[in-house]
Design an enzyme around this catalytic site. Structure first.
Site, PDB file in Angstrom:
ATOM      1  N   HIS A  56      -1.571   0.111  -9.680  1.00 53.04           N
ATOM      2  CA  HIS A  56      -2.099  -0.864  -8.701  1.00 53.04           C
ATOM      3  C   HIS A  56      -2.678  -2.102  -9.407  1.00 53.04           C
ATOM      4  CE1 HIS A  56      -3.869  -1.159  -4.372  1.00 53.04           C
ATOM      5  NE2 HIS A  56      -3.576  -2.366  -4.852  1.00 53.04           N
ATOM      6  N   ARG A  84       0.851  -1.181   0.000  1.00 52.72           N
ATOM      7  CA  ARG A  84       0.000   0.000   0.000  1.00 52.72           C
ATOM      8  C   ARG A  84       0.891   1.237   0.000  1.00 52.72           C
ATOM      9  NH1 ARG A  84      -3.336  -2.985  -1.366  1.00 52.72           N
ATOM     10  NH2 ARG A  84      -5.403  -3.394  -0.499  1.00 52.72           N
ATOM     11  N   GLU A 113      -4.432   7.313  -4.799  1.00 53.76           N
ATOM     12  CA  GLU A 113      -4.654   6.644  -6.088  1.00 53.76           C
ATOM     13  C   GLU A 113      -5.947   7.137  -6.698  1.00 53.76           C
ATOM     14  OE1 GLU A 113      -4.322   2.427  -5.478  1.00 53.76           O
ATOM     15  OE2 GLU A 113      -2.268   2.599  -4.787  1.00 53.76           O
TER      16      GLU A 113
HETATM   17  C1  DGY Z   1      -5.193  -6.375  -2.646  1.00 58.90           C
HETATM   18  O1  DGY Z   1      -5.801  -7.420  -2.872  1.00 58.90           O
HETATM   19  O2  DGY Z   1      -5.069  -5.909  -1.516  1.00 58.90           O
HETATM   20  C2  DGY Z   1      -4.577  -5.712  -3.832  1.00 58.90           C
HETATM   21  O3  DGY Z   1      -3.940  -4.556  -3.503  1.00 58.90           O
HETATM   22  C3  DGY Z   1      -5.602  -5.506  -4.909  1.00 58.90           C
HETATM   23  O4  DGY Z   1      -5.650  -6.693  -5.578  1.00 58.90           O
END
Ligand code: DGY
Length: 323
Positions: A287, A239, A268
């Site tokens: 992402h 993240r 984002e």
């Molecule tokens: C998640 O699953 O947390 C990813 O960042 C998105 O697929």
């Protein structure tokens, strides 16, 4: 009998819905690309018994208070920092996520990003497209080796271990940092546990796979980048919030570290004019860690199976237990 109403916060393929239509009544935000506006969502959840949401939706106390009937929130992601899990549990709302089904796909992307950042793949592609390739020369777009270099994985969960497997295939010594030791990774992959600072000092590639929590917020800060080698390449597939982006920008711009590969950002979508996006030594992706058609389909089906399990009075398959 009245079927439970499930609100889906983005348009998803009809084939995913069909097998569940006898048991669940679906309402959906009919746009594939744009997230449901907050005011629409707040209205829609008033009637819903369940929610299938994405990481673009903030499922906070205000929303949960607006959703008196909601029993279950199925998040289409393994990360759930978009959800106030504490508030949900207080209200007896079950939260589920999508672990396991995306592990290998996300590890594939993390390793691709590492490779792209080390070998300047995006820059090289842009170079040809810009018509700049006139001659071959010994150091044209020369990058860093990957094989034999030390990878430092921060967050040795399922995805971390899968990245380590790929690194092993590349002949890379594996360092890791995690809340708890992982004997299986040490035994099977020869991974060596390091304190965070030690890992930063020793790794050639620092890969962040750590979930965003109050403890991990901005753990990759100015101090952390200063501890890394000047040749280090930083990869983030977890993240954006685990990174202080201003500090990262300065570290890259001033060659405190060598390069970065980023799939996630504090905000984002990141603005195309963001200073990080403008740097040549950064590869940015929107992402897409788990974005293969196969895996995204599995994630949606797992959400559906979780919803169905809860409404059938069974235990959810992949509940989120801790805030
Ligand atoms: C998640 O699953 O947390 C990813 O960042 C998105 O697929």
């Amino acid at each position: 009998m009245k079927k439970p109403i499930v609100y889906i916060t983005r348009k998803i393929p009809n084939e995913i819905l069909v097998p569940y239509q006898d048991s669940l009544d679906f309402r959906m935000w009919e746009d594939e690309e744009t997230p449901v506006p907050r005011d629409v969502l707040l209205e829609e959840v008033k009637e819903a018994d369940g929610l299938l949401c994405l990481l673009t939706e903030k499922i906070d106390r205000e929303l949960l208070e607006n959703a008196p009937q909601v029993k279950v929130v199925a998040n289409m992601a393994v990360g759930y920092d978009n959800i106030d899990v504490g508030a949900a549990l207080e209200k007896n709302v079950i939260v589920t996520n999508t672990p396991d089904v995306l592990t290998e796909t996300t590890a594939d992307l993390a390793f691709s990003l590492l490779t792209a950042a080390a070998r300047r793949i995006a820059e090289a592609n842009d170079y040809i497209r810009a018509g700049k390739w006139d001659h071959w020369s010994p150091y044209l777009l020369a990058g860093s080796d990957i094989h034999g270099k030390k990878v430092g994985i921060v967050g040795m969960g399922r995805i971390g271990e899968s990245i380590a497997k790929r690194a092993k295939g590349f002949g890379m010594p594996i360092l890791y940092h995690n809340r708890s030791r992982k004997p299986s990774a040490e035994k099977d992959l020869g991974a060596t546990y390091k304190e965070f600072d030690e890992l930063l000092r020793e790794a050639d590639f620092v890969v962040s796979v750590i979930p965003l929590t109050p403890e991990t917020r901005r753990m990759f800060n100015k101090d952390a980048f200063r501890k890394m080698k000047t040749s280090a390449i930083f990869i983030n597939v977890s993240r954006g919030g685990v990174v202080d982006e201003k500090a990262l920008y300065h570290a890259l711009n001033e060659n405190t570290i060598h390069a970065a590969g980023l799939d996630v950002f504090e905000e984002e979508p990141i603005d195309a004019n963001h200073p990080l996006v403008k740097l040549d030594n950064v590869v940015c992706l929107p992402h897409i860690g788990s974005a293969s058609v196969e895996t995204r389909t599995k994630m949606l089906k797992l959400c559906m199976d979780n919803l169905l399990a809860v409404f059938s009075g069974e235990s959810p398959i992949t509940p989120v237990k801790n805030p």
